[in-house]
Design a protein around this motif. Structure first.
Motif, PDB file in Angstrom:
ATOM      1  N   UNK A   1      12.544  15.215   9.757  1.00  0.00           N
ATOM      2  CA  UNK A   1      11.299  15.430  10.352  1.00  0.00           C
ATOM      3  C   UNK A   1      10.040  15.396   9.462  1.00  0.00           C
ATOM      4  N   UNK A   2      10.035  16.267   8.577  1.00  0.00           N
ATOM      5  CA  UNK A   2       8.939  16.754   7.550  1.00  0.00           C
ATOM      6  C   UNK A   2       8.767  15.252   6.939  1.00  0.00           C
ATOM      7  N   UNK A   3       9.847  14.671   6.075  1.00  0.00           N
ATOM      8  CA  UNK A   3       9.748  13.674   5.286  1.00  0.00           C
ATOM      9  C   UNK A   3       8.959  12.321   6.434  1.00  0.00           C
ATOM     10  N   UNK A   4       9.421  12.136   7.363  1.00  0.00           N
ATOM     11  CA  UNK A   4       9.231  11.054   8.247  1.00  0.00           C
ATOM     12  C   UNK A   4       7.414  11.353   8.816  1.00  0.00           C
ATOM     13  N   UNK A   5       7.530  12.395   9.342  1.00  0.00           N
ATOM     14  CA  UNK A   5       5.935  12.838   9.463  1.00  0.00           C
ATOM     15  C   UNK A   5       5.086  12.796   8.369  1.00  0.00           C
ATOM     16  N   UNK A   6       5.487  12.975   7.280  1.00  0.00           N
ATOM     17  CA  UNK A   6       4.594  12.847   6.133  1.00  0.00           C
ATOM     18  C   UNK A   6       4.208  11.522   5.656  1.00  0.00           C
ATOM     19  N   UNK A   7       5.229  10.724   5.625  1.00  0.00           N
ATOM     20  CA  UNK A   7       5.060   9.151   5.329  1.00  0.00           C
ATOM     21  C   UNK A   7       4.085   8.528   6.610  1.00  0.00           C
TER      22      UNK A   7
ATOM     23  N   UNK B   1       0.342   7.294   5.871  1.00  0.00           N
ATOM     24  CA  UNK B   1      -0.256   5.708   6.134  1.00  0.00           C
ATOM     25  C   UNK B   1      -1.117   5.540   7.367  1.00  0.00           C
ATOM     26  N   UNK B   2      -0.957   6.341   8.422  1.00  0.00           N
ATOM     27  CA  UNK B   2      -1.794   6.110   9.431  1.00  0.00           C
ATOM     28  C   UNK B   2      -3.406   6.803   8.738  1.00  0.00           C
TER      29      UNK B   2
ATOM     30  N   UNK C   1       3.489  10.760  -4.604  1.00  0.00           N
ATOM     31  CA  UNK C   1       3.325  10.124  -5.692  1.00  0.00           C
ATOM     32  C   UNK C   1       3.044   8.307  -5.260  1.00  0.00           C
ATOM     33  N   UNK C   2       3.977   8.166  -4.553  1.00  0.00           N
ATOM     34  CA  UNK C   2       4.046   6.556  -4.186  1.00  0.00           C
ATOM     35  C   UNK C   2       2.680   6.401  -3.212  1.00  0.00           C
ATOM     36  N   UNK C   3       2.642   7.238  -2.294  1.00  0.00           N
ATOM     37  CA  UNK C   3       1.561   6.887  -1.138  1.00  0.00           C
ATOM     38  C   UNK C   3       0.155   7.187  -1.890  1.00  0.00           C
ATOM     39  N   UNK C   4      -0.065   8.059  -2.673  1.00  0.00           N
ATOM     40  CA  UNK C   4      -1.192   8.090  -3.589  1.00  0.00           C
ATOM     41  C   UNK C   4      -1.669   6.936  -4.282  1.00  0.00           C
ATOM     42  N   UNK C   5      -0.513   6.352  -5.026  1.00  0.00           N
ATOM     43  CA  UNK C   5      -0.661   4.982  -5.684  1.00  0.00           C
ATOM     44  C   UNK C   5      -0.935   3.904  -4.831  1.00  0.00           C
ATOM     45  N   UNK C   6      -0.369   4.153  -3.546  1.00  0.00           N
ATOM     46  CA  UNK C   6      -0.727   2.960  -2.576  1.00  0.00           C
ATOM     47  C   UNK C   6      -2.229   3.236  -2.129  1.00  0.00           C
ATOM     48  N   UNK C   7      -2.675   4.352  -2.151  1.00  0.00           N
ATOM     49  CA  UNK C   7      -4.490   4.460  -1.398  1.00  0.00           C
ATOM     50  C   UNK C   7      -4.934   4.061  -2.710  1.00  0.00           C
ATOM     51  N   UNK C   8      -4.942   3.993  -3.819  1.00  0.00           N
ATOM     52  CA  UNK C   8      -5.489   3.450  -4.847  1.00  0.00           C
ATOM     53  C   UNK C   8      -5.272   1.772  -5.035  1.00  0.00           C
ATOM     54  N   UNK C   9      -4.586   1.320  -3.935  1.00  0.00           N
ATOM     55  CA  UNK C   9      -4.354  -0.239  -3.952  1.00  0.00           C
ATOM     56  C   UNK C   9      -3.572  -0.801  -5.168  1.00  0.00           C
TER      57      UNK C   9
END
Length: 289
Positions: free
Chosen positions: A121-127, A131-132, A244-252
């Motif tokens: 649940x923690x991994x899923x909620x974090x993702x 992203x939301x 790390x992946x989602x932060x990179x995604x935030x910066x497009x």
């Protein structure tokens, strides 16, 4: 398995060395039940006194990590990168289509392909939460990044509570052993008129309390606390990879770059190879096509 081996080695070397040196187990075995009841009971009581029921259950559950080791294996890190790649690709192609995956991960076809991750649940909620939030705050990615960092810090602090609780018990055990030993001395002094051979056994029994407290503290409970801490830190790399992946995604950054940033920031012993990950991503692209 290595935890069981460690415990066996501790007992064999300590008691085996004692017996090999000419020590007699009779005195220890005679006093052990009473000393263990006093020291162990006091340790359990102090543990219950200093923690609430949620923390007690959490600690008892985490003791299993001593024997099971980290929850996440190298294959799970590869699967996590593949999962994030799919989600990022959907978000870039059609942000509206992403909603069905992050709003209802239990019914998501993407999450369903990675059942081990979907159960956490923690991994899923974090993702999903990240992203939301990113979808609502693309004008200020640093704000989302800050919220993500604080969340991971809070999760890490909570996950470490079991280790801290066990370490507190380990720190208390030598003193509790002294308490049991003092009670043994008091008992001995009440029988000071007995012959030396009887007094010797009584004093030896009293010293078992000191031995037991120190032995349990530095031979069992302390290493348990250290092992739980190590496993929690190891599992924390899994959630750090999500960051790390989602932060990179935030910066497009391009999706492939986001995934490579995550891969290179994964500890070497669980890091999927570049070729292995490329094969997995290529298979995903072919399936999507």
């Amino acid at each position: 398995m290595i935890g069981i081996i460690g415990i066996v080695v501790i007992f064999v070397m300590v008691f085996g060395g004692y017996v090999a040196a000419g020590g007699k187990m009779g005195i220890i075995m005679h006093s052990l039940p009473f000393e263990l009841a006093m020291i162990g009971g006091a340790a359990v009581g102090s543990f219950l006194l200093s923690n609430d029921m949620s923390a007690v259950k959490h600690t008892l559950k985490d003791i299993g990590k001593v024997f099971k080791g980290p929850a996440w294996k190298p294959a799970d890190y590869r699967d996590l990168l593949c999962l994030l790649f799919e989600l990022i690709r959907v978000a870039r192609a059609n942000p509206v289509a992403l909603e069905e995956h992050i709003e209802n991960p239990e019914g998501s076809a993407i999450f369903a392909r990675y059942p081990r991750i979907a159960k956490d649940h923690e991994a899923v909620d974090l993702i999903c939460d990240t992203m939301r939030a990113a979808a609502m705050n693309y004008d200020d990615p640093h704000q989302v990044e800050e919220v993500l960092d604080k969340r991971m810090e809070t999760h890490g602090h909570h996950a470490m509570h079991s280790s801290h609780a066990l370490q507190n018990v380990a720190d208390a055990l030598p003193a509790l052993g002294i308490v049991a030993a003092v009670l043994g001395v008091i008992k001995t002094m009440g029988s000071i008129d007995q012959p030396p051979e009887i007094l010797g056994k009584m004093i030896g029994g009293a010293l078992v309390g000191t031995f037991l407290g120190v032995f349990l503290a530095y031979g069992i409970v302390g290493p348990f606390a250290a092992r739980v801490r190590t496993v929690v830190e190891e599992d924390g790399h899994f959630y750090a990879l999500i960051r790390e992946v989602l932060v990179a995604n935030l910066h497009r950054h391009p999706a492939n770059i986001c995934i490579e940033v995550g891969r290179q920031n994964t500890p070497h012993h669980v890091r999927p190879s570049f070729a292995d990950l490329e094969d997995a991503l290529r298979t995903l692209k072919q399936e999507a096509a």
